[in-house]
Design a protein around this motif. Structure first.
Motif, PDB file in Angstrom:
ATOM      1  N   ALA A  90       0.948  -1.142   0.084  1.00  0.00           N
ATOM      2  CA  ALA A  90       0.156   0.009   0.086  1.00  0.00           C
ATOM      3  C   ALA A  90       0.993   1.363  -0.089  1.00  0.00           C
ATOM      4  CB  ALA A  90      -0.960   0.026   1.177  1.00  0.00           C
ATOM      5  N   HIS A  91       2.178   1.008   0.099  1.00  0.00           N
ATOM      6  CA  HIS A  91       3.085   2.240   0.250  1.00  0.00           C
ATOM      7  C   HIS A  91       3.972   2.356  -0.841  1.00  0.00           C
ATOM      8  CE1 HIS A  91       1.310   2.226   4.225  1.00  0.00           C
ATOM      9  NE2 HIS A  91       1.416   3.695   4.178  1.00  0.00           N
ATOM     10  N   VAL A  92       3.831   1.376  -1.962  1.00  0.00           N
ATOM     11  CA  VAL A  92       4.990   1.452  -3.042  1.00  0.00           C
ATOM     12  C   VAL A  92       4.649   2.719  -3.859  1.00  0.00           C
ATOM     13  CG1 VAL A  92       5.733   0.254  -4.953  1.00  0.00           C
ATOM     14  CG2 VAL A  92       5.417  -0.886  -2.781  1.00  0.00           C
ATOM     15  N   VAL A  93       5.674   3.564  -4.130  1.00  0.00           N
ATOM     16  CA  VAL A  93       5.390   4.738  -4.829  1.00  0.00           C
ATOM     17  C   VAL A  93       5.808   4.315  -6.462  1.00  0.00           C
ATOM     18  CG1 VAL A  93       6.558   7.076  -5.467  1.00  0.00           C
ATOM     19  CG2 VAL A  93       5.791   6.524  -3.058  1.00  0.00           C
ATOM     20  N   ARG A  94       6.835   3.520  -6.309  1.00  0.00           N
ATOM     21  CA  ARG A  94       7.270   3.326  -7.636  1.00  0.00           C
ATOM     22  C   ARG A  94       8.088   1.748  -7.460  1.00  0.00           C
ATOM     23  NH1 ARG A  94      12.471   3.754  -9.909  1.00  0.00           N
ATOM     24  NH2 ARG A  94      12.331   4.165 -12.400  1.00  0.00           N
ATOM     25  N   TYR A  99       6.641   4.875   0.215  1.00  0.00           N
ATOM     26  CA  TYR A  99       6.097   6.197   0.899  1.00  0.00           C
ATOM     27  C   TYR A  99       6.310   6.112   2.761  1.00  0.00           C
ATOM     28  CZ  TYR A  99       4.262  10.807   1.299  1.00  0.00           C
ATOM     29  OH  TYR A  99       4.079  12.351   1.592  1.00  0.00           O
ATOM     30  N   THR A 141      10.375   9.408   1.309  1.00  0.00           N
ATOM     31  CA  THR A 141      10.292   8.033   0.789  1.00  0.00           C
ATOM     32  C   THR A 141      11.652   7.516   1.009  1.00  0.00           C
ATOM     33  OG1 THR A 141      11.396   8.648  -1.390  1.00  0.00           O
ATOM     34  CG2 THR A 141       8.964   8.743  -1.325  1.00  0.00           C
ATOM     35  N   LEU A 143      10.628   2.050  -4.311  1.00  0.00           N
ATOM     36  CA  LEU A 143      10.518   3.410  -3.615  1.00  0.00           C
ATOM     37  C   LEU A 143       9.143   3.370  -2.691  1.00  0.00           C
ATOM     38  CD1 LEU A 143      12.121   6.051  -3.298  1.00  0.00           C
ATOM     39  CD2 LEU A 143      10.361   6.970  -4.987  1.00  0.00           C
TER      40      LEU A 143
END
Lengths: 468, 202
Positions: A12-16, A26, A157, A24
């Protein structure tokens, strides 16, 4: 595909995410203290960068803080300069700081939950290995180095590799006088001081579900002592009840939306763990360490181990070195080890419930005449609550010292330290050589063992206290 | 940070397991707010209290490669442990297993951590104990440790290796993806907590 709790929070926190590169991730909350942040702020200034989200950052003073005369300037000029650097940096970059004397001041891992800033499903980091504490709420929380502190300040991040998954399942009921501290010391003794390297631990099972939030924090806090990246526990009614009404917890419709999401944060049926550890709560007894890493522990009814009987050469050598440092003779019953100092406090066991447990054993009694006991609440909030409940008087009347909030004798960065050769029973998290002061010898214990030990002057299980 | 391509130096055998970062540098040295000058705290308790400690021996005084027992760098997250090793003249630490945070920190400042099987660590210990002047080469380009007639390959993540070879700063790399960060921020639930403004206690 079924996922573990930790995988859900991570995903749920993967930006990239790109093949061949770290993900990456968050970061929802960045906790900051004076020790691991000054070089990070210097790095920002040198590069002309700013703090991307001051409002997702919270700073406190804890490691260097004296626990006596807390309103006076810190006497040690080096400690004072470090605290002043944090004050200057917080002001310059617009970060909230709870300084000494503030109602919100305390150990960073005590104040996050206390303020309601620590919530399920979040990613939380701090330049401090005991950040794993916040996993008790079902957050993915881990310690980072100063370069990473700078990275989070600048970008909110962190580049991360997906950790492996380990489950530690504890079923059954803990006997009276056996606590969360004993559970985690037993876990670490079983898997070793770096046995969970590369893994996030999820603690599960009926014994874990029965624990209070304070007890869950004690367990998750020491995940790092098994080498784990983080430790976490699925949020449930106990978690929600702890959070509801805290200053930064969601309210009204937001609360309902949050609880709906938080209720999905459970490991799916069929999710795969890379490693699994199982303990029977009913067999656990009070645990103490005998050596110089947290994995060197035994039930308190045992004797100091004999290195000659350890088959593995590396472990035998480590045990020999540990016993030489600790000044212990193989075969000595652990309950015959006399201590000079008892320390009740730290991010592991400095919460209100820990103080209540110890106070219950000390009420109306006097500690051993040759033993010194320091009681250090983990935060000003804990201190105020304890005083409202009259716990401070119980400790003082028993002959213990009641102090201000801070990291205190957990580590040798402030005036609360062991002298060379002194021995402690300590509710903190590390028994490393010199951890509590140069030459100091540490036995890690639970709050109830700490209180029982203070009464007798030697390592003592609460069940062994005579009523006479 | 300084790039790391290849390094040749002598090696010190540290026959201890689970060396925690409190031993690498004790907490009292962490009060400083600088990023360099930590060499005086490096292994200071062992250097002070144990005359036979390996780094007290003149033959290992100039070593730049530390060969340690398993589980090196456990405990505190202090990056000062990495800085102290660098300030103390080390460019490489070899062990069969590192603690996660220490290993991660090492990649941020150009200290190379090399994982070798324990049997290879033991062989290297024996070689540098037999002859402390043995030159040891750690080549990040070919991913090999070489001494005498022995060459041992090691694994490292390609991305981490590339960053070390180039001496690249993580923040600069991440800033290339600001669009992704902004897009993610637009999707975050509004009820997530903020530390500001400070709200009244209960």
């Amino acid at each position: 595909m079924p996922k573990t709790l930790a995988e859900k929070v991570y995903d749920a926190h993967v930006v990239r995410s790109t093949e061949g590169e770290p993900d990456l991730l968050y970061i929802d909350l960045h906790l900051v203290h004076e020790v691991t942040s000054p070089q990070a702020f210097d790095g920002l200034r040198a590069a002309g960068r700013t703090v991307r989200h001051p409002e997702l950052t919270m700073a406190t003073e804890d490691h260097n803080v004296p626990t006596l005369d807390i309103l006076a300037p810190i006497a040690d000029p080096v400690s004072r300069a470090q605290v002043e650097a944090l004050r200057k940096n917080a002001a310059e970059f617009g970060i909230r700081l709870a300084p000494m004397g503030d109602r919100d001041q305390g150990i960073v891992h005590v104040i996050g939950p206390q303020l309601g800033l620590t919530q399920p499903g979040m990613t939380i980091v701090c330049g401090d290995s005991h950040t794993s504490t916040h996993g008790a709420f079902g957050a993915l929380a881990f310690g980072i180095g100063t370069s990473e502190v700078e990275h989070v300040l600048a970008t909110q991040t962190l580049p991360q590799y997906r950790p492996k998954q380990m489950s530690v399942t504890v079923e059954g009921e803990l006997a009276p006088g056996v606590s969360a501290k004993d559970v985690i010391l037993a876990v670490i003794a079983q898997i070793g001081t770096n046995g969970a390297a590369g893994h996030v631990i999820e603690y599960r099972g009926s014994a874990i579900e029965a624990l209070s939030m304070e007890a869950r924090m004690t367990i998750c806090n020491m995940s790092i002592e098994a080498g784990a990246k983080a430790g976490l526990i699925a949020p449930d009614r106990t978690t929600f009840d702890f959070l509801q009404g805290r200053p930064h917890a969601p309210q009204g419709a937001d609360w309902d939306a949050a609880v709906e999401y938080w209720s999905t944060l459970r490991t799916d049926e069929g999710a795969v763990f890379d490693a699994e550890v199982v303990l029977d709560a009913g067999t656990l007894t009070p645990f103490v360490t005998w050596g110089t890493n947290p994995g060197q522990g035994l039930p308190i009814s045992e004797r100091v181990p004999d290195p000659a009987q350890i088959a593995d050469e590396g472990e035998r050598h480590a045990a020999e070195q540990a016993l030489a440092y600790m000044g212990l003779t193989p075969g000595t019953p652990l309950t015959e080890i006399e201590v000079d100092t008892v320390f009740l406090g730290s991010c592991t066991n400095g919460r209100i419930e820990d103080l209540r447990v110890a106070a219950d054993l000390l009420r109306g009694k006097r500690i051993d005449a040759g033993t010194r006991m320091l009681v250090v609440p983990g935060s000003v909030g804990v201190k105020n609550q304890a005083e409202a409940e009259g716990l401070d008087r119980v400790f003082v009347e028993a002959g213990a010292e009641w102090r201000g909030a801070g990291c205190s004798m957990c580590l040798g960065m402030n005036p609360d330290q062991l002298k060379p050769g002194e021995r402690s029973a300590s509710t903190s998290n590390r028994n490393f050589q010199g951890r509590q002061g140069k030459g100091g010898r540490t036995h890690l214990v639970s709050p109830s063992v700490a209180a029982a030990t203070a009464l007798t002057g030697r390592l003592t299980a609460p069940a062994d206290l005579t009523t006479a | 940070m300084d790039a790391f391509t290849t390094h040749t130096g002598t090696a010190a055998p540290l026959r201890r397991s689970a060396v925690d970062t409190d031993q690498i540098i004790p907490a009292e040295y962490l009060k400083r707010i600088t990023r360099t000058g930590f060499e005086d705290g490096l292994f200071v308790a062992w250097r002070t209290n144990e005359p036979d400690f390996v780094l007290n021996k003149p033959e290992y005084a100039d070593a730049s490669i530390l060969v340690a027992g398993p589980d090196f760098g456990t405990g505190s997250s202090r990056e000062h442990a990495v800085w102290a090793l660098l300030d103390g003249g080390f460019r490489v630490v070899i062990s069969s297993r590192f603690a996660d945070i220490f290993k991660n920190n090492s990649t941020k400042s150009g200290l190379l951590t090399v994982v070798l099987p324990q049997a290879d660590v033991e062989a290297l210990w024996a070689a540098v104990e037999a002859d402390p002047t043995t030159p040891v080469t750690v080549d990040l380009q070919t991913k090999q440790v070489t001494y005498g007639d022995t060459t041992v390959p090691f694994e490292i993540q390609d991305y981490v290796r590339w960053r070390l070879l180039e001496g690249l700063d993580d923040v600069g790399l991440t800033e290339r993806h600001l669009d992704d960060i902004e897009a993610f921020e637009g999707r975050r639930p509004a009820w997530l907590p903020t530390a500001l403004p400070a709200l009244p206690a209960l």
